[in-house]
Structure formats: structure tokens, C-alpha cells
Design an enzyme around this catalytic site. Structure first.
Site, mmCIF file in Angstrom:
data_model
loop_
_atom_site.group_PDB
_atom_site.id
_atom_site.type_symbol
_atom_site.label_atom_id
_atom_site.label_comp_id
_atom_site.label_asym_id
_atom_site.label_seq_id
_atom_site.Cartn_x
_atom_site.Cartn_y
_atom_site.Cartn_z
ATOM 1 N N HIS A 172 1.768 4.609 -2.767
ATOM 2 C CA HIS A 172 1.871 6.064 -2.547
ATOM 3 C C HIS A 172 3.246 6.562 -3.006
ATOM 4 O O HIS A 172 3.371 7.596 -3.665
ATOM 5 C CB HIS A 172 1.700 6.392 -1.068
ATOM 6 C CG HIS A 172 0.286 6.352 -0.561
ATOM 7 N ND1 HIS A 172 -0.721 7.112 -1.104
ATOM 8 C CD2 HIS A 172 -0.283 5.652 0.456
ATOM 9 C CE1 HIS A 172 -1.864 6.890 -0.438
ATOM 10 N NE2 HIS A 172 -1.623 5.993 0.507
ATOM 11 N N GLU A 220 -4.886 7.778 -2.904
ATOM 12 C CA GLU A 220 -5.432 6.504 -2.416
ATOM 13 C C GLU A 220 -5.717 5.553 -3.570
ATOM 14 O O GLU A 220 -5.659 4.339 -3.415
ATOM 15 C CB GLU A 220 -6.701 6.745 -1.589
ATOM 16 C CG GLU A 220 -6.429 7.290 -0.194
ATOM 17 C CD GLU A 220 -5.674 6.312 0.703
ATOM 18 O OE1 GLU A 220 -5.999 5.116 0.706
ATOM 19 O OE2 GLU A 220 -4.745 6.756 1.397
ATOM 20 N N HIS A 250 0.835 -1.212 0.000
ATOM 21 C CA HIS A 250 0.000 0.000 0.000
ATOM 22 C C HIS A 250 0.874 1.269 0.000
ATOM 23 O O HIS A 250 0.722 2.143 -0.862
ATOM 24 C CB HIS A 250 -0.915 -0.033 1.237
ATOM 25 C CG HIS A 250 -1.838 1.135 1.369
ATOM 26 N ND1 HIS A 250 -3.176 1.078 1.050
ATOM 27 C CD2 HIS A 250 -1.627 2.413 1.779
ATOM 28 C CE1 HIS A 250 -3.752 2.260 1.260
ATOM 29 N NE2 HIS A 250 -2.823 3.094 1.710
ATOM 30 N N GLU A 251 1.792 1.343 0.951
ATOM 31 C CA GLU A 251 2.622 2.551 1.053
ATOM 32 C C GLU A 251 3.569 2.679 -0.144
ATOM 33 O O GLU A 251 3.876 3.784 -0.587
ATOM 34 C CB GLU A 251 3.399 2.566 2.375
ATOM 35 C CG GLU A 251 2.542 2.459 3.644
ATOM 36 C CD GLU A 251 1.434 3.498 3.762
ATOM 37 O OE1 GLU A 251 1.582 4.608 3.193
ATOM 38 O OE2 GLU A 251 0.396 3.195 4.402
#
Lengths: 499, 499
Positions: B269, B295, B265-266
Site C-alpha cells: 500500500h 488492494e 502487505h502494508e
């Protein structure tokens, strides 16, 4: 403006500068520890912006007006404010008397010189570095004259790192050291027997070494709520502020003793900052007073305490617990091994006894260079000559000779003596401390709190309020006196080597 | 002033702000990762100084003059400069129209509210938090009116996190999601059979998990020269600048799958920031364009790729290598386990399917609150009612109910919808990407480079030049369309649960 209002604003502007100092220190520390390698260029730009903003505040019209206003009321100022004014004015004069263009050119030059030095060292090519060094020396001469043309250039340079230090004082100090240490080193050489240090180079996993670091910091009474340990190529201490100090070490799998003493050394620097006076928080006085006094602390803990017979005996069981190959080792073996004294080529690897001889070489070269007695081109030859004379070693190349340190390429002339002075300060402090504290009984038990408290009460709590000479006078009741240091070295090493 | 000179200075001042942004981001990230706990108060003061300096530049006379000068030459500006002007002006207006006293009072209030929320959550005591929330809501209404009193308050708030988003668009989006997801969740519940997830909670040493993180970041094509991983309570991404992005994760010894998906997830980003357009470096456009688009990236990699049948099959051998207890596991078992969908109480622990229902609860509450249809005092009851209605769960206390998130106490109303929108954007992007890239063949091989390249070319390279709606139009060739998301969810979960 009312004086109270002037002082209010004076404190406020220092608080702003304190914040910039924190951010700038963090950017540097982060760059050396956590930051990804590829962020260096952008970090440089950010550092430039913040340094510039801080510089503009320090040299701006408001600061000048505040200084003049406070100076006009000098007699009414409390001791702390008066000292703040002195420090701010000195910083101001050091930079502001230099024409802006010259200072910018110099900054660009030293930036470039750092890279050139790096390559020149790698390639053993002093000739490539020499033109930069010549220009830097010329700038330093010119800057020193802007600041104070009534004093010899080298005195002005020494004073920048150790307020109040002059070549006359340094000469007398280094003469004393030379007279005692050179024959001592020769006597050890003549004796021909060195303690075994082979066992210290068995492989020790980094995870184990990390465990030892945490244990050592606890023994040193370093508060983990205010100080954390990182890992870097070269160990250092960097204070964000009194509440937040970072130290680093380097773990070598085959030299775990190296990291242990680095942690003790840097913890010494940290203790000085962590125990500074609360009343100086947010002011220009909120830091150790000088390079020399700072080194006195790191070297006191590392050598005088850390390498004492009592502390190494205390250390041994923990080393054995963490590192089973030490099981058969005796305390005396460990003590002698960590104090092995032997002339070598590289300053940062030197032992406690020969370290100051490395500094003397640099000191004599710097002094002669700024007096015009030698030229930059002659440095490699003079270096070899002095290493032979004081340490008895042949320098095989400039990489391990005149090019080994980064300081000169950064314009840091006058810095080296403070390393050695620190050791001498520490020995004199020990002499005073012993009147109040049973120092080596504490070391034997690993209970360092009474030692840290004595240093806090006599030195740390004053932060930068006192100048180096005042620190010595205040905690020792007499001026700086090198005999404590040479006596300490003579006693310690005569005993270890049965001289 | 000449336009070229105006633009030169315009770029320069943005570069200065970019430096402050770096330093401020670093202080925050350092505080959450490396810094000793006891440095928080001083760090707050430093952050205050730098934020203030940056604010003064953003709202200063020079910035205003530059904006006016550029506005007067609007027709002559290139696309990038015009967009920079738009962004700077919007930031300026958002803050500058608020009377200074009101803004300061609000900042103090939300600072305090953060602590009160923390305690209220801990003690399950909504009544203690309610008076703060009432005041914050009143301030947000008043600020929205200062900024634009021609639009409904909640539209102004939504627009702050997702430029261009209105309640009308959000209503239509959430209605579509509700219509599809609520019956889907009910059908899964009716079916009564859940995949086994017990095996994911066997103990896995943190050292092993760190190894897995490094491997995952490599698979994700995250460049270690520009992005490093830290450890924090809650995972996050923080960009210093395009060259230096920090991500974090949290290692639970008994939930190593949690950290694996956090890292994915990170990293999503991070890839957005790392692949931004070089021409925006040092400007206000040098970052992702909105919360929602950000997101969309993290959730695309985490859920659409990371939790796909193909990628989990690719993942399995590495998991088995690192964690031997997985040896007997089949790819299908792993796939079903990481996609287990089940209504729950806590948003940040929710699965891919039920996540948007958590957001819908918050969205409907915020909208009603700012329309004056409900009061702060009614929030706990409304919360319980909506959780029962959409998720079918009974909320046992406010700690696990209305007090679970920190957002409202920080004044972040209008933020939640962007989390859910991101997932929907991602599904629409997938649909377009499939025309150019064999997405799941790449996922099956763990070769994500073609996927990252497509996203870089169609989204990342524009940084903040395009607004969210323009990003969607540009990469998908049509406006935002929620059907891709509900189709994606329906297909995926009907298959997994054999509906």
C-alpha cells in the site's frame, strides 16, 4: 443579539480554536517524534494552512463583534468569561495592530533566521547571523510600539511571556539572585573539592532507561491514560488538550541520570496541564497561565523534590535494581553527585545553582539591546565579559557563547527570564506548601500524591484564569518574594559543600 | 473571472483541502498508535471540527462557482484539471444531494451502530444489532437514489469503492472464481494432507520481529525517510501525503510469520502512495485511485511475490538468522507452510486461496439484501448456508459468523468485493509485468526494485488520474480479465498439493 446567545457563540468559537490548537500541536509533536524525516516540507504547508485558518477565526469580523458585544456587557459577565475576553482581546491586539505586510515579512525573516542561526552556530560565525538579528530586533521594537507605545519596549516583551512582568521587577529579582549566588559559586570554587560524578557515566542500556522512565512517571502520579512519553533530541512537553499530554526525553547510554531528571522535569509540566480546571476545557483558559509558572512546576519537581536528599535516597534502590553498577553507592554520594554545582558554558547543561547566572547574562544583554545601550555587533564581546564576570569562565568561541541558544533567531526576546523566575516561584511555593504538607517526608517515601494535590488545589485547577502574580498571591498569600529562593539555594549548597 | 485565475484558485483550494486531509489522517493515525487512550473524546471533537471545516470548503459557494466556471470551459482544460473537476464534482454530488438532516441522522446512527455491533459481536447477539442494520440499509438505499436513481442501488454502492464497477461485472468475476476455487478447495480437502505449520508458532521475541520488519521494508524498497512503521491491533496504512506514509503491524510472540506478511502487505500500500505522480501533489488526485487497485498492490506483494517459492527461499536465511529454531527448516517446508490452504470461519485470517470465497458470501448477501430478496433478519441463516455451500464449514455462532466484520455497521456496503478484485487485478498485472521483468528471478534474489519500478511506471505515477478500469487497460493492454487470477491460483495450489 441576546447576551446568552452571544456567550453561547463565544464558547463555540473558542471550542473551534481549541480544536485547531490540538491539530497544530499534534503536527508539531508528531514531526519531532514519530514522523518520517522527509515529511517536513509538506508538514510546513499543512501547519501554514491550519495556523492561517485559526488566525482568521481569531481576527475575523465575528470574533471582533463578539468581543465588542461582551465588552458592552462587561459588568454582567461571570469571572471566567471576563477573563476569556481579556485573553482573546490581548491575543487579538498583539497581532492585529501589526500591519499584515510587516507581520508576513517578519515571519519569513525568522523562518530564514532559524536556518542561518543553525549554520552560524555550527561554523562559529556570528557575523553571518548578525544582520538577521539586527532586523529581528528592529521588528520587535516596532511591534512592541504598535501594541503599547506608552511602555518601554522590553517591558512589553517581558509581558508577552510572563504577564505583568516588568524590567523593574526583574531587576530587583536578578539583583537579589546575583548578590547571593555569585559569592556562593565563588566560595564553592575556592573550596576546590567537587563530589565524584564519574560513576554516573557508566553505560546503561536504553531499554533499562525506558524502564526507569515508566517507573518515574508512576511515582510522579502521571496518568498513563492521558500522558505518554516519546523520544526526541531535546526533551519537551506538548499538550494536545487536558486529556492528552505528550512528554519526551533523550536517552544517552552514558548519562542515564540526564534522562531521569528530564522525565521528572517534563512530568512536572504535564501534571500542570493534566490537572487543569475542567470548567476551562475548550476555552482559551485551558492551559498553564505563563512560561514562568510552568517552569516553576517542572523545576519544583526536578530540583526541589527530585534533587532533594530525601528523594534521591528513595530513588537509589530502584537505580540499583535497574543498574547493578550502582550497588555500592551510598545515598549521600548520589545526592551530592546530582547536585554538583560548577560554572560552565552551556545553559541547558547548567546545574541548579549556576543556572540563574546564565539567565542573568541573557537578561542584561536583552535589556541593554532594547534600551539601545549596546549594538548587535557588540553581543559576542558583551557575552564573554558577562560570563567572566558572573560565572568566572572564559568563552572560547561563539558556538559555545552567544550562538548557543535558538531563542533570539526565533524572535523570542523576553523569554529567558521566565526560566529563572520559575525556580524562584517554586521555592516560594515550597514555603507555603510546607504549612499544609510534610513535603520531604513525602519525598522520602516517594509518595508524591499529597504534593501534587496541594499544587492542583492551589495552582493547577485555575489554569489560565489567574495571571502569574495572582497565582503567587493566591497560593502563597503574599506577592512574589525572591528571598525564599536565595535562602533555599544558600541552605542547600552551603550544606552540600560544607561552606 | 479569467480562466487562469479560476484555475489558480482551484489549485489553491485543493491545496487547502490537502492540508485538512493530512491533519485528519494524522489525528486518526495518532489515535491508533501513539496517543494516550484517554484522549479519544477530545480527539473526536477535534476531528469533528476539521472534518466540518473541510466539508464546508468542499460544498461552499466558492467551490460551486469554481466548478461551474471550469465546466463552462471544459474543452480548454488540461487532462489533469478535467479529472480533478470530475473527482471534486463526484464527491460534492455524493454528499450534497442528501438533505442535511438525513445525513446528520445517518452519521449519528452509524456512530452508535459501531458500538452496538461491538457489543453484539461480543455477546453473540445479532438481534440487538439487526434494528440498526435495517435502518442503515434503508439510508443507503435512499442515499443511492438521491445520487443516481437511474441505476440499481447496489451498482451505486459498488461504484463508491471501485469506480465503474457494476454487479454485472462482479457477477461474472465471482462466477469465474467460484467455478475454479470451490472445486480446488474441495480437492485439497479430499486429499487430506496438510503441510506442517506447527514450527511457525514457536515463540519469537518482539524485539527480533521488529528487526525483521525493518529488514523487510528495506527489501521492499520502502524509503525510511518517507515511511515509518507503528504498532496497532489491526495493521493498516495511512498516508499523510506523498512524502509521509505510515504503516503498522501487530506482533504476536507465537506467530511471527503473521507480522512479516502484514509488513509486506502494508508496504505494498505504502509503495503505491510513495511513488505517486509529483504533478498531483496537493490535489484531489494525489492518492491511489480506488480500494481495488490499492488492494491489488498490497496483495501482489504479499501473496504473488511474498508467498512465492522464490521469495520464501530468499527469506529463509534471514528468518534463520533472526530466529535460530528455524535452522533445520528447508525452503520447500517454509513455502508450503505459508501457503497452507484450508477453509475457515474468519475472513481476516483466511489464506490466499479461500479468501475470495469469504468475499463471495458477503457479495451475494449484499446484492440480495439491496435487491430486496432477503431481509436483515434472515442474514445469520443465509450466512451459515453460504459458508456451508462455498467453504464447507459449519458456522457455530454469529460472533464467528455474520457479526465478524465491522463494515456493515459503518455503512460500508459494496466495499468487500474490492478486496477480492485486488487479488485478481494483481494476477493480471503479473502477466503483463512478466513481458518486461523477470519477476521471480528478482524475487529469488530479493531485488524488488525492477518490480517496483514497473508498477511505478505503469500504475503508481498516475495516482488518481486514471480510473480503475483505465489503470488495468493502461498497464495490461486489455480490460479486466479474471482468468489470470484463477489460472494463477490453480497452478500454484495444484502444484503445492500435488493435485
Amino acid at each position: 443579539m441576546q447576551l446568552t446567545e452571544t456567550i453561547r457563540r463565544w464558547k463555540e468559537i473558542q471550542r473551534t480554536l481549541y480544536s485547531y490548537r490540538h491539530a497544530i500541536a499534534l503536527l508539531g509533536t508528531d514531526g519531532d517524534t514519530v514522523a518520517p524525516r522527509g515529511g517536513a516540507a509538506e508538514r510546513g504547508l499543512t501547519l501554514g494552512t491550519l495556523t492561517n485558518a485559526s488566525y482568521n477565526i481569531q481576527t475575523g469580523a465575528e470574533m471582533l463583534a463578539l468581543m465588542d458585544e461582551l465588552s458592552a456587557h462587561a459588568a454582567e459577565l461571570d469571572r471566567q468569561t471576563a477573563r476569556e475576553l481579556e485573553v482573546v482581546r490581548e491575543n487579538y491586539e498583539r497581532v492585529n495592530r501589526i500591519p499584515e505586510k510587516e507581520y508576513t515579512d517578519y515571519t519569513i525573516l525568522t523562518n530564514e533566521a532559524g536556518d542561518v542561526w543553525h549554520d552560524a552556530k555550527h561554523d562559529n560565525d556570528f557575523a553571518r547571523f548578525a544582520p538577521y538579528l539586527e532586523k529581528i530586533v528592529a521588528y520587535k521594537k516596532s511591534f512592541a510600539a504598535y501594541y503599547d507605545d506608552s511602555r518601554p519596549v522590553y517591558d512589553v516583551l517581558l509581558d508577552e511571556y510572563e504577564t505583568g512582568l516588568t524590567a523593574a521587577v526583574a531587576d530587583s529579582y536578578f539583583d537579589t539572585v546575583k548578590a547571593a549566588v555569585v559569592p556562593l559559586v565563588q566560595a564553592i570554587k575556592d573550596k576546590g573539592a567537587q563530589p565524584d560524578t564519574e560513576f554516573m557515566h557508566a553505560e546503561c542500556p536504553v531499554e533499562k532507561q525506558r524502564e526507569l522512565s515508566a517507573w518515574l512517571m508512576k511515582v510522579m502520579t502521571v496518568d498513563p491514560r492521558h500522558c505518554v512519553l516519546g523520544e526526541t533530541e531535546h526533551p519537551f512537553t506538548s499538550e494536545m488538550n487536558k486529556d492528552d499530554v505528550r512528554i519526551t526525553t533523550h536517552y544517552y547510554p552514558r548519562d542515564f541520570i540526564s534522562s531521569a531528571f528530564s522525565v521528572i522535569h517534563e512530568s512536572g509540566h504535564a501534571l500542570y496541564e493534566l490537572n487543569g480546571g475542567d470548567e476551562f476545557r475548550g476555552t482559551v483558559l485551558a492551559c498553564g497561565t505563563s512560561m514562568g509558572i510552568h517552569e516553576s512546576q517542572s523545576r519544583f519537581y526536578e530540583n526541589i523534590i527530585g534533587r532533594s536528599r530525601e528523594f534521591t535516597a528513595f530513588l537509589l534502590p530502584e537505580l540499583q535494581r535497574i543498574f547493578p553498577p550502582f550497588a555500592a553507592l551510598s545515598a549521600e554520594q548520589l545526592y551530592r553527585a546530582v547536585n554538583r554545582a560548577e560554572p560552565s558554558l552551556i545553559r541547558i547543561e547548567a546545574d541548579e545553582l549556576t543556572y540563574s547566572l546564565h539567565i542573568i547574562v541573557r537578561y542584561e544583554i536583552e535589556k541593554a539591546l532594547f534600551a539601545g545601550d549596546i549594538t548587535v555587533a557588540e553581543l559576542p564581546a558583551v557575552w564573554r565579559e558577562l560570563y567572566k564576570k558572573y560565572l568566572g569562565v572564559d568563552v572560547p568561541d561563539d558556538t559555545r557563547g552567544v550562538l548557543q541558544d535558538s531563542h533570539w533567531g526565533n524572535g523570542q526576546f523576553g523569554y529567558f527570564p521566565s526560566y529563572s523566575l520559575g525556580s524562584a516561584y517554586g521555592a516560594q511555593m515550597l514555603n507555603s506548601m510546607k504549612k499544609d504538607v510534610d513535603v520531604f517526608a513525602c519525598a522520602a517515601k516517594g509518595e508524591l500524591a499529597p504534593i501534587v494535590k496541594w499544587l492542583s488545589d492551589h495552582i493547577y485547577c485555575y489554569s489560565k484564569l489567574l495571571k502569574p502574580a495572582e497565582v503567587i498571591m493566591n497560593c502563597c498569600g503574599e506577592p512574589f518574594e525572591p528571598k525564599y529562593y536565595v535562602d533555599y539555594l544558600s541552605n542547600k549548597f552551603s550544606d552540600i559543600y560544607n561552606l
